[in-house]
Design an enzyme around this catalytic site. Structure first.
Site, short mmCIF file in Angstrom:
data_model
loop_
_atom_site.label_atom_id
_atom_site.label_comp_id
_atom_site.label_asym_id
_atom_site.label_seq_id
_atom_site.Cartn_x
_atom_site.Cartn_y
_atom_site.Cartn_z
N ARG A 286 22.91 -21.47 -8.95
CA ARG A 286 23.93 -20.98 -9.89
C ARG A 286 23.41 -20.81 -11.32
NH1 ARG A 286 24.49 -26.05 -8.42
NH2 ARG A 286 24.76 -27.73 -9.96
N GLU B 95 0.83 -1.21 0.00
CA GLU B 95 0.00 0.00 0.00
C GLU B 95 0.87 1.26 0.00
OE1 GLU B 95 -2.06 -2.98 2.86
OE2 GLU B 95 -0.05 -2.60 2.07
#
Length: 350
Positions: free
Chosen positions: A212, A53
């Site tokens: 990776r 918000e």
């Protein structure tokens, strides 16, 4: 689709951007609409930083429009002070007259209080738009706080005839994934806080359990080593990422980023492990093997979702893939020419 549903759907879309970094907070998205035009939107990017918000309100160029706007939020705005001020207070301060909420927050510190606070301030509040979809969005958060354990994903690759590997005591595993589907596995690792393997998988496959092949944080590595017989030269013990070793032994061994946690192996260790992970605030866990460990999670109904990659390769014999009852709802997707089957444990209360 109604107008409110359209904008809540956008909130859900935005919220998913926080999948890798929002935890242990839930993923939340927010959209601000003025005269049927989106003038601001945001999502909860990272735990400890601004909520959805706040980010949506900050993105509005002309704040004078807020007093005639509607803010849509996938999850009930918070009403308590945590690492950030209450979002309900900010909405009231900005004089936003209408709030549309996807679902209530089950967290005890919020749980309807944000909605009540807004209504007491004279704000029109609508609740329950695309509620099921919004609840599904926060299923990890709900599972963690309701069941006091991580949300658990079981993941493996299997051959067309239902094997995950050849029988072996050494050598490399049979490669059932392609380089591209391996990338998807690493993506899933980045989306979870921790990853678990058993002793045999750690010893025979020597996995590093990293991300990776994908951009994202490496998960906390977990391994079961009852008698502390795994050699220290394994990739799991390279000290590059926090690693928890579950054992029945007591040890004073000191290695960088390696922690030893003693369990009572005369009892079922899975509930004990869940207690540890809950205390460590580990909200999501991916279990990658081996077959015996995966099956133990299935047999004790200690899982929420399973993902299996089905390879076109036939192995004829070997280590059987884990078995899940066909009573659970499932779906299939095709990625890079491979079938991914997803199964959901709808027997778990979230």
């Amino acid at each position: 689709m109604t107008k409110d549903e359209k904008y809540i759907a956008r909130c859900i879309q935005l919220a998913k951007n926080g999948l890798c970094n929002a935890a242990p907070n839930p993923m939340v998205g927010a959209v601000i609409v003025h005269n049927d035009h989106i003038i601001g939107e945001g999502y909860h990017i990272r735990c400890g930083e601004a909520h959805a918000e706040v980010n949506a309100i900050r993105s509005v160029k002309d704040e004078s429009l807020l007093k005639d706007s509607t803010i849509y939020v996938s999850l009930e705005p918070c009403s308590h002070y945590g690492k950030t001020p209450p979002c309900a207070d900010l909405i009231i301060e900005k004089n936003i007259p209408r709030v549309v909420i996807g679902c209530m927050d089950p967290f005890s510190l919020v749980a309807g209080r944000g909605i009540n606070k807004l209504r007491e301030a004279g704000i029109e509040v609508t609740v329950g738009i695309l509620q099921e979809e919004c609840q599904n969005l926060i299923r990890r958060f709900v599972t963690f706080h309701t069941n006091r354990r991580p949300y658990i994903l079981l993941k493996w690759a299997q051959s067309a005839d239902g094997f995950i590997d050849k029988m072996r005591t050494e050598g490399k595993p049979v490669v059932l994934s392609t380089p591209l589907t391996s990338m998807l596995v690493h993506k899933k690792r980045a989306e979870h806080v921790a990853i678990l393997v058993g002793r045999k998988t750690a010893l025979l496959d020597n996995p590093s359990l990293t991300t990776r092949h994908w951009f994202g944080k490496n998960p906390i590595r977990l391994v079961i080593d009852k008698n502390l017989t795994l050699p220290f030269n394994l990739s799991l013990f390279d000290g590059k990422q926090r690693t928890l070793v579950f054992t029945q032994k007591t040890t004073t061994a000191s290695q960088k980023n390696i922690e030893y946690i003693s369990l009572d192996f005369s009892r079922d260790i899975l509930p004990q492990m869940m207690e540890v992970l809950y205390k460590e605030k580990i909200q999501s866990l991916i279990v990658e093997g081996g077959s015996t460990l995966l099956q133990s999670f299935i047999d004790t109904h200690l899982w929420d979702e399973a993902c299996m990659e089905v390879s076109p390769i036939f192995l004829t014999n070997g280590i059987k893939a884990p078995q899940i009852s066909k009573k659970y709802p499932s779906s299939t997707e095709k990625h890079f020419g491979r079938i991914l089957k997803y199964v959901v444990n709808n027997k778990v209360n979230i």
